[in-house]
Design a protein around this motif. Structure first.
Motif, PDB file in Angstrom:
ATOM      1  N   GLN A   1      50.579  52.161  42.565  1.00 49.73           N
ATOM      2  CA  GLN A   1      49.515  52.787  43.217  1.00 49.73           C
ATOM      3  C   GLN A   1      47.616  52.055  43.186  1.00 49.73           C
ATOM      4  N   ALA A   2      48.022  51.475  42.315  1.00 51.07           N
ATOM      5  CA  ALA A   2      46.825  50.006  41.907  1.00 51.07           C
ATOM      6  C   ALA A   2      46.519  49.261  42.924  1.00 51.07           C
ATOM      7  N   ILE A   3      48.526  48.857  43.373  1.00 50.39           N
ATOM      8  CA  ILE A   3      48.684  47.739  44.753  1.00 50.39           C
ATOM      9  C   ILE A   3      47.921  48.441  45.869  1.00 50.39           C
ATOM     10  N   THR A   4      48.556  49.779  45.847  1.00 54.88           N
ATOM     11  CA  THR A   4      48.213  50.333  48.083  1.00 54.88           C
ATOM     12  C   THR A   4      46.783  50.235  47.897  1.00 54.88           C
ATOM     13  N   LEU A   5      45.431  50.496  46.616  1.00 51.05           N
ATOM     14  CA  LEU A   5      44.579  51.501  46.930  1.00 51.05           C
ATOM     15  C   LEU A   5      43.837  50.001  46.074  1.00 51.05           C
ATOM     16  N   GLY A   6      44.647  48.799  45.673  1.00 52.92           N
ATOM     17  CA  GLY A   6      43.496  47.622  45.775  1.00 52.92           C
ATOM     18  C   GLY A   6      43.567  46.298  47.220  1.00 52.92           C
ATOM     19  N   MET A   7      44.694  46.989  48.102  1.00 50.34           N
ATOM     20  CA  MET A   7      44.541  47.089  49.075  1.00 50.34           C
ATOM     21  C   MET A   7      44.333  47.592  50.304  1.00 50.34           C
ATOM     22  N   ALA A   8      43.918  48.657  49.846  1.00 46.53           N
ATOM     23  CA  ALA A   8      43.189  49.342  51.064  1.00 46.53           C
ATOM     24  C   ALA A   8      41.415  48.717  50.735  1.00 46.53           C
ATOM     25  N   PHE A   9      41.429  48.488  49.285  1.00 40.83           N
ATOM     26  CA  PHE A   9      39.928  48.341  48.924  1.00 40.83           C
ATOM     27  C   PHE A   9      39.836  46.483  49.305  1.00 40.83           C
TER      28      PHE A   9
ATOM     29  N   LEU B   1      39.887  39.676  43.429  1.00 44.18           N
ATOM     30  CA  LEU B   1      39.133  40.372  44.234  1.00 44.18           C
ATOM     31  C   LEU B   1      38.343  41.609  43.388  1.00 44.18           C
ATOM     32  N   LEU B   2      39.367  41.816  42.593  1.00 41.61           N
ATOM     33  CA  LEU B   2      38.745  43.123  41.671  1.00 41.61           C
ATOM     34  C   LEU B   2      37.770  42.306  40.812  1.00 41.61           C
ATOM     35  N   VAL B   3      38.026  41.709  40.447  1.00 46.03           N
ATOM     36  CA  VAL B   3      37.425  40.923  39.575  1.00 46.03           C
ATOM     37  C   VAL B   3      35.891  40.318  40.095  1.00 46.03           C
ATOM     38  N   ALA B   4      36.359  39.907  41.359  1.00 43.44           N
ATOM     39  CA  ALA B   4      34.443  39.256  41.799  1.00 43.44           C
ATOM     40  C   ALA B   4      33.668  40.188  42.414  1.00 43.44           C
ATOM     41  N   ALA B   5      34.288  41.823  42.602  1.00 41.01           N
ATOM     42  CA  ALA B   5      34.015  42.451  42.799  1.00 41.01           C
ATOM     43  C   ALA B   5      33.548  43.407  41.495  1.00 41.01           C
ATOM     44  N   GLN B   6      33.045  42.886  39.923  1.00 39.45           N
ATOM     45  CA  GLN B   6      32.998  43.129  39.410  1.00 39.45           C
ATOM     46  C   GLN B   6      33.887  45.287  39.132  1.00 39.45           C
ATOM     47  N   GLN B   7      34.970  45.045  39.751  1.00 38.09           N
ATOM     48  CA  GLN B   7      35.269  46.845  39.362  1.00 38.09           C
ATOM     49  C   GLN B   7      36.554  46.015  38.342  1.00 38.09           C
TER      50      GLN B   7
END
Length: 86
Positions: free
Chosen positions: A13-21, A46-52
């Motif tokens: 689920q995280a990969i799916t949502l992460g790819m959409a993000f 990507l999530l680290v760079a976006a500060q998520q």
């Protein structure tokens, strides 16, 4: 690192949502030939760079720890009564 119930499904689920993000951020879509390991690393960075999510220490940046971070991230985004969190 504590084992989380339904970790494999949460990671999917995280990969799916992460790819959409990533796509919303303007990045190219990862194709089917991209390995799951590479997808996890790309989404993590990507999530680290976006500060998520907070970054792992440099000496702990490996596959299992990145996967665990993504699972923690998605588990915080899902509603508490979601079937994967039960």
């Amino acid at each position: 690192m504590k084992k989380i119930k339904n970790e494999a499904k949460l990671l999917k689920q995280a990969i799916t949502l992460g790819m959409a993000f990533a796509k919303k951020q303007g990045f190219a879509d990862l194709d089917r030939s991209t390995s799951p390991k590479d997808k996890v690393e790309c989404i993590y960075r990507l999530l680290v760079a976006a500060q998520q999510i907070t970054p792992l220490p440099a000496d702990k940046e490996d596959g299992p720890n990145m996967k665990h971070k993504l699972v923690l991230w998605i588990s915080r985004l899902l509603p508490p009564d979601h079937e994967l969190l039960q």
